[in-house]
Structure formats: structure tokens, C-alpha cells
Design a protein around this motif. Structure first.
Motif, PDB file in Angstrom:
ATOM      1  N   VAL A 147       0.857  -1.189   0.000  1.00 41.24           N
ATOM      2  CA  VAL A 147       0.000   0.000   0.000  1.00 41.24           C
ATOM      3  C   VAL A 147       0.890   1.234   0.000  1.00 41.24           C
ATOM      4  N   ALA A 148       0.588   2.173  -0.887  1.00 44.30           N
ATOM      5  CA  ALA A 148       1.285   3.455  -0.927  1.00 44.30           C
ATOM      6  C   ALA A 148       0.346   4.543  -0.429  1.00 44.30           C
ATOM      7  N   LEU A 149       0.920   5.561   0.193  1.00 43.15           N
ATOM      8  CA  LEU A 149       0.147   6.709   0.673  1.00 43.15           C
ATOM      9  C   LEU A 149       0.385   7.864  -0.290  1.00 43.15           C
ATOM     10  N   HIS A 150      -0.685   8.329  -0.916  1.00 40.40           N
ATOM     11  CA  HIS A 150      -0.596   9.216  -2.070  1.00 40.40           C
ATOM     12  C   HIS A 150      -1.250  10.566  -1.795  1.00 40.40           C
ATOM     13  N   LEU A 151      -0.582  11.629  -2.209  1.00 41.08           N
ATOM     14  CA  LEU A 151      -1.188  12.957  -2.215  1.00 41.08           C
ATOM     15  C   LEU A 151      -2.021  13.091  -3.477  1.00 41.08           C
ATOM     16  N   ASP A 152      -3.309  13.324  -3.322  1.00 38.93           N
ATOM     17  CA  ASP A 152      -4.221  13.449  -4.457  1.00 38.93           C
ATOM     18  C   ASP A 152      -4.445  14.932  -4.767  1.00 38.93           C
ATOM     19  N   HIS A 153      -4.263  15.307  -6.006  1.00 42.94           N
ATOM     20  CA  HIS A 153      -4.520  16.682  -6.462  1.00 42.94           C
ATOM     21  C   HIS A 153      -3.792  17.740  -5.642  1.00 42.94           C
ATOM     22  N   GLY A 154      -2.499  17.553  -5.459  1.00 42.51           N
ATOM     23  CA  GLY A 154      -1.708  18.647  -4.910  1.00 42.51           C
ATOM     24  C   GLY A 154      -1.680  19.785  -5.911  1.00 42.51           C
ATOM     25  N   ARG A 155      -2.168  20.937  -5.515  1.00 41.36           N
ATOM     26  CA  ARG A 155      -2.279  22.060  -6.461  1.00 41.36           C
ATOM     27  C   ARG A 155      -1.058  22.974  -6.425  1.00 41.36           C
ATOM     28  N   THR A 156      -0.307  22.924  -5.331  1.00 38.36           N
ATOM     29  CA  THR A 156       0.843  23.811  -5.189  1.00 38.36           C
ATOM     30  C   THR A 156       2.058  23.007  -4.767  1.00 38.36           C
ATOM     31  N   LEU A 157       3.223  23.597  -4.961  1.00 36.85           N
ATOM     32  CA  LEU A 157       4.445  22.941  -4.512  1.00 36.85           C
ATOM     33  C   LEU A 157       4.485  22.842  -2.993  1.00 36.85           C
ATOM     34  N   ASP A 158       3.831  23.756  -2.290  1.00 39.99           N
ATOM     35  CA  ASP A 158       3.749  23.653  -0.832  1.00 39.99           C
ATOM     36  C   ASP A 158       2.954  22.423  -0.415  1.00 39.99           C
ATOM     37  N   ASP A 159       1.904  22.073  -1.172  1.00 44.93           N
ATOM     38  CA  ASP A 159       1.179  20.830  -0.900  1.00 44.93           C
ATOM     39  C   ASP A 159       2.125  19.637  -1.008  1.00 44.93           C
ATOM     40  N   VAL A 160       2.944  19.634  -2.047  1.00 40.43           N
ATOM     41  CA  VAL A 160       3.892  18.542  -2.262  1.00 40.43           C
ATOM     42  C   VAL A 160       4.889  18.476  -1.113  1.00 40.43           C
ATOM     43  N   ARG A 161       5.444  19.605  -0.742  1.00 47.19           N
ATOM     44  CA  ARG A 161       6.428  19.634   0.352  1.00 47.19           C
ATOM     45  C   ARG A 161       5.815  19.122   1.656  1.00 47.19           C
ATOM     46  N   ALA A 162       4.597  19.539   1.948  1.00 44.34           N
ATOM     47  CA  ALA A 162       3.955  19.146   3.206  1.00 44.34           C
ATOM     48  C   ALA A 162       3.698  17.641   3.248  1.00 44.34           C
ATOM     49  N   ALA A 163       3.232  17.077   2.145  1.00 50.37           N
ATOM     50  CA  ALA A 163       2.969  15.640   2.109  1.00 50.37           C
ATOM     51  C   ALA A 163       4.261  14.836   2.226  1.00 50.37           C
ATOM     52  N   LEU A 164       5.298  15.262   1.538  1.00 52.95           N
ATOM     53  CA  LEU A 164       6.586  14.570   1.625  1.00 52.95           C
ATOM     54  C   LEU A 164       7.151  14.648   3.042  1.00 52.95           C
ATOM     55  N   ALA A 165       7.023  15.804   3.666  1.00 51.36           N
ATOM     56  CA  ALA A 165       7.542  15.962   5.029  1.00 51.36           C
ATOM     57  C   ALA A 165       6.814  15.046   5.997  1.00 51.36           C
ATOM     58  N   ALA A 166       5.541  14.752   5.720  1.00 52.46           N
ATOM     59  CA  ALA A 166       4.762  13.887   6.600  1.00 52.46           C
ATOM     60  C   ALA A 166       5.045  12.405   6.361  1.00 52.46           C
ATOM     61  N   GLY A 167       5.722  12.067   5.256  1.00 52.11           N
ATOM     62  CA  GLY A 167       6.065  10.677   4.995  1.00 52.11           C
ATOM     63  C   GLY A 167       5.296  10.027   3.862  1.00 52.11           C
ATOM     64  N   PHE A 168       4.553  10.804   3.082  1.00 49.91           N
ATOM     65  CA  PHE A 168       3.823  10.223   1.955  1.00 49.91           C
ATOM     66  C   PHE A 168       4.802   9.593   0.968  1.00 49.91           C
ATOM     67  N   THR A 169       4.360   8.518   0.314  1.00 46.00           N
ATOM     68  CA  THR A 169       5.248   7.748  -0.554  1.00 46.00           C
ATOM     69  C   THR A 169       4.890   7.873  -2.031  1.00 46.00           C
ATOM     70  N   SER A 170       3.942   8.737  -2.339  1.00 48.16           N
ATOM     71  CA  SER A 170       3.510   8.936  -3.708  1.00 48.16           C
ATOM     72  C   SER A 170       2.848  10.312  -3.792  1.00 48.16           C
ATOM     73  N   ILE A 171       3.023  10.993  -4.908  1.00 50.73           N
ATOM     74  CA  ILE A 171       2.614  12.399  -5.011  1.00 50.73           C
ATOM     75  C   ILE A 171       1.902  12.647  -6.339  1.00 50.73           C
ATOM     76  N   MET A 172       0.826  13.433  -6.273  1.00 50.46           N
ATOM     77  CA  MET A 172       0.254  13.990  -7.495  1.00 50.46           C
ATOM     78  C   MET A 172       0.403  15.498  -7.468  1.00 50.46           C
ATOM     79  N   MET A 173       1.025  16.027  -8.516  1.00 53.65           N
ATOM     80  CA  MET A 173       1.050  17.470  -8.741  1.00 53.65           C
ATOM     81  C   MET A 173       0.063  17.759  -9.848  1.00 53.65           C
ATOM     82  N   ASP A 174      -1.014  18.451  -9.520  1.00 52.57           N
ATOM     83  CA  ASP A 174      -2.047  18.754 -10.497  1.00 52.57           C
ATOM     84  C   ASP A 174      -1.974  20.228 -10.875  1.00 52.57           C
ATOM     85  N   ALA A 175      -1.259  20.498 -11.948  1.00 57.61           N
ATOM     86  CA  ALA A 175      -1.161  21.863 -12.486  1.00 57.61           C
ATOM     87  C   ALA A 175      -1.941  21.980 -13.779  1.00 57.61           C
TER      88      ALA A 175
END
Length: 285
Positions: free
Chosen positions: A77-105
Motif C-alpha cells: 500500500v502506498a500513501l498518495h497525495l491526491d490533487h496537490g495544487r501547489t508545490l507547498d502541498d507537495v512539500r507538506a505531504a513529503l515531510a509527513a512521509g507520503f510515498t507517492s505524489i500527485m502534482m495537479d497543475a
């Protein structure tokens, strides 16, 4: 096992000819229901949360909750950020330990989409999967929708994927966010997108698509299908029905436990719809 990288889920599904569900959580009941169904089916899965839902608890709480629950399962199981709209969303999810990222631009012009998506790629450590979106998926999720919707242009796919260096590409081909029971994928367009690209595809809006379309997605290199509205409706419906049956109901644990099972049933049904060769629960028993 511990949470795994989104890249591991992709590899595992690709090697076994499976399509991973990507199920949105917000709370404990939803998380418990998702993992219960994942354990039953054995299909690697993404559990995800969007920034619009993370405001309730923060990314750290979501990480703690999901990682604790999956520690007792053998299914990746991977923990994924869904519809990160900003780079700050990406940074926050990574800092929390998320293992998968969506950047929705995808709401930006093409060049800006490329720029922001590539910057998100640079933020992700090795092993962290990156999903990006080309085209703009219609409908609403949590009352948020795009200013305009437009389908993915196959002519842009190859250059976009190469410029960004993504692992997954979310596409717009008739799929609609939210509960849209009349949504229909344009499978001819999906085939042209598949042929133009070099990475697995993602379909958002799985709640609105019928089993006849969900069951063929693996033929189009789709490896991830997002489902949120079905799960949320199952929980809200369970609590609503309990209140209607007894306005003086006071046993929160009884109704919460019933909602876990309702969510699990929906997740299992969706996983089997993506992967028809798994068969029905009866066929597996």
C-alpha cells in the motif's frame, strides 16, 4: 508491512496484470474499510488524501493513521497525495512521509503545467512516484472543480511526459470527478493517448464509471483508478440510515463499525470491477 513507494505498487500491478484502486480517506472508518477490502482481495493499492480533506487533520495524522493500519497487512500500500495544487502541498505531504505524489497543475496553460510538474519531480526523492495531469478533468470533488475542462491531447503526451519525468499520467477522456453516473470514457481517445505515451495512465472519477468500462482499463495501460465519492456516500448513508431508523441512536461505535463494513464492501466491489479476473467473492470462496 510498512507503507511502500507508489513506484512499487505500480511495478507490482504491472507484473501481475492488475489495476490498483486509489481510494480517498479522511478518517479512521474510511481507512479501516479500505484496508479490510485490500486484505481480502490482495491487490496492491493507493490510499490517498487531497489537500481539501487534509485540512481536517493535517498530513501527519493521515500518515500516522494509514501507516499504523497497513503495518499489519502483507499487501503493498502506498500513501498518495491526491490533487496537490501547489508545490507547498507537495512539500507538506513529503515531510509527513507520503510515498507517492500527485502534482495537479492542469488548470494552468501547458508551459506552466510543465514547469510546475517538473519542479514537483525535483522535490520528490528517488523512489517516490509522481503523478501529473494533462488535460483537465471535469466535475467537482469536494465542491471544487476546474475553471474549464478539456480532454487530453494525444499530440502533447510524449513531450509532456519527457519534459516532466513523471511515473503516472492522469488523463481526461470522458471521466468526471464526483458522482457522475452518466460518464462514459472515450476509449478511442484513451487508446491514442496510450499509444502516444510511455508511462502508465490514471483514470480519475472511478465512482461514475460502470463495470463494463472499468473492466477493460488494463488493456489501455491504466494502472491506477481513483475512487472517492462512492466511499464517502457509503459512510454518510450508513449514519443517515441509522438516524432515520432511530433518531435516538446513541451507539456511535455500532454505527461507525457498520460504516467500516459498508466502505469495505464498496472498495472490494470496485477492486473487482477493475480486475474482473479476480472473480466474485463467491467464486473465490
Amino acid at each position: 508491512m510498512s507503507l511502500v513507494s507508489g513506484q512499487e505498487v505500480i511495478r507490482e500491478c504491472a507484473s501481475r496484470g492488475l489495476v490498483a484502486g486509489a481510494f480517498n480517506t479522511t478518517n479512521l472508518e474510511t481507512t479501516m474499510g479500505i484496508v479490510q477490502a485490500v486484505e481480502k482481495t490482495g491487490v496492491p493499492t493507493f490510499i490517498q488524501v487531497a489537500p481539501t480533506n487534509a485540512v481536517l487533520s493535517g498530513y501527519e495524522y493521515i500518515y500516522d493513521m494509514v501507516s499504523r493500519r497497513v503495518a499489519g497487512t502483507d499487501v503493498p500500500v502506498a500513501l498518495h497525495l491526491d490533487h496537490g495544487r501547489t508545490l507547498d502541498d507537495v512539500r507538506a505531504a513529503l515531510a509527513a512521509g507520503f510515498t507517492s505524489i500527485m502534482m495537479d497543475a492542469s488548470g494552468h496553460p501547458y508551459d506552466q503545467n510543465v514547469k510546475l510538474s517538473a519542479e514537483a519531480r525535483a522535490l520528490c526523492p528517488p523512489g517516490i512516484a509522481l503523478e501529473v495531469e494533462l488535460g483537465s478533468i471535469g466535475g467537482k470533488e469536494d465542491d471544487h472543480g476546474p475553471e474549464r475542462e478539456f480532454t487530453t491531447d494525444p499530440a502533447e503526451v510524449a513531450d509532456f511526459v519527457e519534459a516532466v519525468g513523471c511515473d503516472l499520467l492522469a488523463v481526461s477522456a470522458g471521466n468526471v470527478h464526483g458522482y457522475a453516473p452518466d460518464a462514459r470514457l472515450d476509449l478511442d481517445l484513451l487508446r491514442r493517448i496510450q499509444e502516444a505515451g510511455s508511462v502508465p495512465l490514471v483514470i480519475h472519477g472511478g465512482s461514475g464509471l460502470g463495470a463494463d468500462q472499468l473492466g477493460v482499463l488494463s488493456d489501455y495501460d491504466v494502472v491506477k483508478v481513483n475512487v472517492a465519492s462512492d466511499l464517502r456516500n457509503a459512510m454518510i448513508r450508513t449514519f443517515g440510515e441509522a438516524y432515520v431508523a432511530n433518531p435516538h441512536e446513541y451507539s456511535l461505535i455500532r454505527v461507525s463499525t457498520a460504516s467500516v463494513q459498508a466502505i469495505s464492501d464498496v472498495v472490494e466491489q470496485r477492486i473487482r470491477s477493475f480486475n474482473p479476473r479476480l472473480g466474485s467473492p463467491v467464486a473465490q470462496s
